[in-house]
Write an enzyme that holds these catalytic residues in place. Structure first.
Site, mmCIF file in Angstrom:
data_model
loop_
_atom_site.group_PDB
_atom_site.id
_atom_site.type_symbol
_atom_site.label_atom_id
_atom_site.label_comp_id
_atom_site.label_asym_id
_atom_site.label_seq_id
_atom_site.Cartn_x
_atom_site.Cartn_y
_atom_site.Cartn_z
ATOM 1 N N LYS A 33 21.674 55.507 89.979
ATOM 2 C CA LYS A 33 21.007 56.691 89.435
ATOM 3 C C LYS A 33 19.507 56.401 89.394
ATOM 4 O O LYS A 33 19.096 55.250 89.184
ATOM 5 C CB LYS A 33 21.546 56.968 88.035
ATOM 6 C CG LYS A 33 21.094 58.269 87.394
ATOM 7 C CD LYS A 33 21.794 58.484 86.049
ATOM 8 C CE LYS A 33 21.412 59.790 85.384
ATOM 9 N NZ LYS A 33 22.180 60.018 84.142
ATOM 10 N N SER A 89 24.428 64.492 83.842
ATOM 11 C CA SER A 89 23.192 64.407 84.587
ATOM 12 C C SER A 89 23.289 63.494 85.804
ATOM 13 O O SER A 89 22.413 63.517 86.659
ATOM 14 C CB SER A 89 22.053 63.923 83.673
ATOM 15 O OG SER A 89 22.312 62.610 83.230
ATOM 16 N N SER A 118 27.090 62.166 80.710
ATOM 17 C CA SER A 118 26.542 62.154 82.061
ATOM 18 C C SER A 118 27.200 61.286 83.120
ATOM 19 O O SER A 118 26.896 61.442 84.292
ATOM 20 C CB SER A 118 25.064 61.817 82.026
ATOM 21 O OG SER A 118 24.374 62.931 81.578
#
Ligand code: GLN
Length: 475
Positions: free
Chosen positions: A79, A154, A178
């Site tokens: 990420k 997310s 997330s």
């Protein structure tokens, strides 16, 4: 070209040590999938330019039998809020667009030591604020099962990257949902570890008392490998748990599962609830005892989360002042520099949360909001502690709906409701695993849904045990 779509980490590891293919072959297959599929998906913000070099290095280690681990040569996606030294890391924000990491996150260091190959950095909601990746400054991530829909957030990029087999595992961060939500939207397994189990050193901070870096993969066994490789005490994280906290608890013969049915009465799609009930039946048929439980204060979880989280976010994001990191805009004075930089660098959702957070922390409102939320946070924790006296794990759906359409959730409140079942694990620190539990149909397309299993602190091993049996994995 090898069929990477058919591989998971365990199978790829076998193939690598048996010499069926090389780490370079795996890396090339990932890059080919990115070239063919990612135009439509937008999972990657950057494919690293040294992927093949990393893979060649892994191949050398395999050839020389030099410290080979289950992750040597395995392609992993990160990420875009996890620091990888010398590489750009932007948290999908304009304010950090050209920022380069000056050190490795502990997780990255551990993965490098294990011989993993990093494919690239992947898209996310700006600073992790969102449930759909629509809040990225660099475009939404589309769901590989239906490109009209979101991949979740997310960590939408890390999820989609594995779903299109451009990596065999990935790491996201989970502050309220997330890792688990995008994993469930993309048909993957995702883990939010126990708070303090995985070092947050080198994670761009958002909600410090809530978040953990967590892995995603195609199987529970793969996620277990990724967790085992990255967890452990780290002196660089002040809340990292000492090794002896991971005491091996006695294996219980018969695990008992708790279900808070009272919490699933509204706001959940009918077929998602039906899928959940089928999962409960499946676990019963596997021999688990299922008990009804009550969590009296659970209905306040989202309200508490949306006070504590912005409070922490507003404090954490104060460091982006245009001086120390990333973007700088010139105004007429130093104060104007701050205003200009933050005005043009942050997106709408980030600004909303800074405003909310500074409000709930401001004098006069601190007691009414922030303190009160912390009191209720403790009540929620007590509810779970009480429930865990009678059961070993608690089940809920991961999300009340499958992946929704891009642009569908126009007001922020309806987006916040996606996290109704997930924020509790962050408020209490408990580990939670999302495992694929089948699919529901929308617009003629099968969309994956997930089952969430929550365990007491440091009991990831129970999650893996039940998760594997539920998914029909052998060990
Ligand atoms: N969707 C939640 C939020 O917007 C959780 C995000 C996260 O876990 N990073 O805050």
């Amino acid at each position: 070209m090898i069929k990477i779509d058919k591989l998971d980490i365990k199978k790829a590891h076998e193939g690598l040590v048996n010499g069926d293919f090389s780490a370079v072959d795996l890396a090339k297959a990932c890059i080919k999938n990115i070239e063919e599929k990612d135009k439509d998906i937008n999972a990657y913000l950057e494919v690293y330019d040294d992927v093949i070099k990393q893979a060649e290095y892994a191949d050398k280690k395999i050839k020389n039998k030099d410290n080979i681990t289950e992750l040597t040569g395995i392609p992993i996606a990160l990420k875009d809020n996890i620091l990888n030294e010398g590489k750009t890391v932007s948290a999908a924000s304009k304010i950090l667009e050209n920022y380069k990491a000056t050190y490795d996150a502990t997780v990255v260091k551990k993965l490098k030591d294990a011989g993993a190959v990093f494919i690239g950095r992947t898209n996310m909601d700006e600073f992790g604020m969102g449930s759909s990746t629509e809040n990225s400054a660099f475009g939404v991530v589309k769901n590989p099962y239906d490109t009209n829909r979101v991949a979740g957030g997310s960590s939408g990029g890390p999820a989609a990257a594995v779903a299109i087999s451009s990596a065999l595992g990935s790491f996201g961060s989970d502050t309220g949902s997330s890792v688990r939500l995008p994993a469930s939207f993309c048909g993957l397994v995702g883990l939010k570890p126990t708070y303090g189990a995985v070092s947050r050193y080198g994670l761009i901070a958002f909600g410090s008392s809530l978040e953990q870096i967590g892995p995603m993969g195609k199987t529970v066994g793969d996620v277990e490998i990724l967790f085992n490789t990255t967890s452990g005490y780290d002196k660089m994280d002040s809340v990292s748990l000492p090794e002896d906290f991971y005491s091996k608890h006695k294996k219980k013969e018969k695990l008992i599962i708790g279900v808070p049915t009272h919490f699933m009465k509204e706001g959940i799609d009918e077929d998602v609830l039906e899928n959940f009930n089928q999962s409960v039946e499946k676990l019963k048929s596997l021999g688990y005892e299922v008990k009804e439980i009550t969590l009296p204060n659970i209905k306040y979880s989202l309200s508490v989360y949306y006070i504590v989280m912005p409070a922490e976010a507003s404090a954490n994001l104060a460091r982006f002042d245009g001086v120390r990191y990333g973007l700088h805009k010139d105004g007429d004075s130093v104060i104007e520099d701050y205003f200009e930089t933050r005005e043009s660098g942050f997106g709408t959702e980030v600004k909303r949360r800074i405003v909310l957070g500074t409000h709930v922390l401001s004098s006069g409102y601190y007691d009414a909001y922030y303190n009160k939320a912390n009191i209720v946070r403790n009540l929620i924790k007590s509810d779970f502690d009480n429930a865990f006296r009678n059961v070993d794990v608690i089940l809920t759906p991961t999300s009340p709906t499958p992946a929704f359409k891009i642009g569908e959730k126009k007001d922020p409140l309806s987006m916040y409701l996606s996290d109704i079942f997930t924020v509790q694990a962050n408020l209490t620190g408990m580990p939670a695993l999302s495992v694929p539990s089948g699919s529901v149909v929308r617009d003629g397309k099968e969309l994956p849904v997930g089952l969430q299993i929550i365990a007491p602190l440091l009991r990831e091993n129970i999650l893996f045990e039940i998760g594997k049996r539920f998914s029909g994995e052998n060990n």
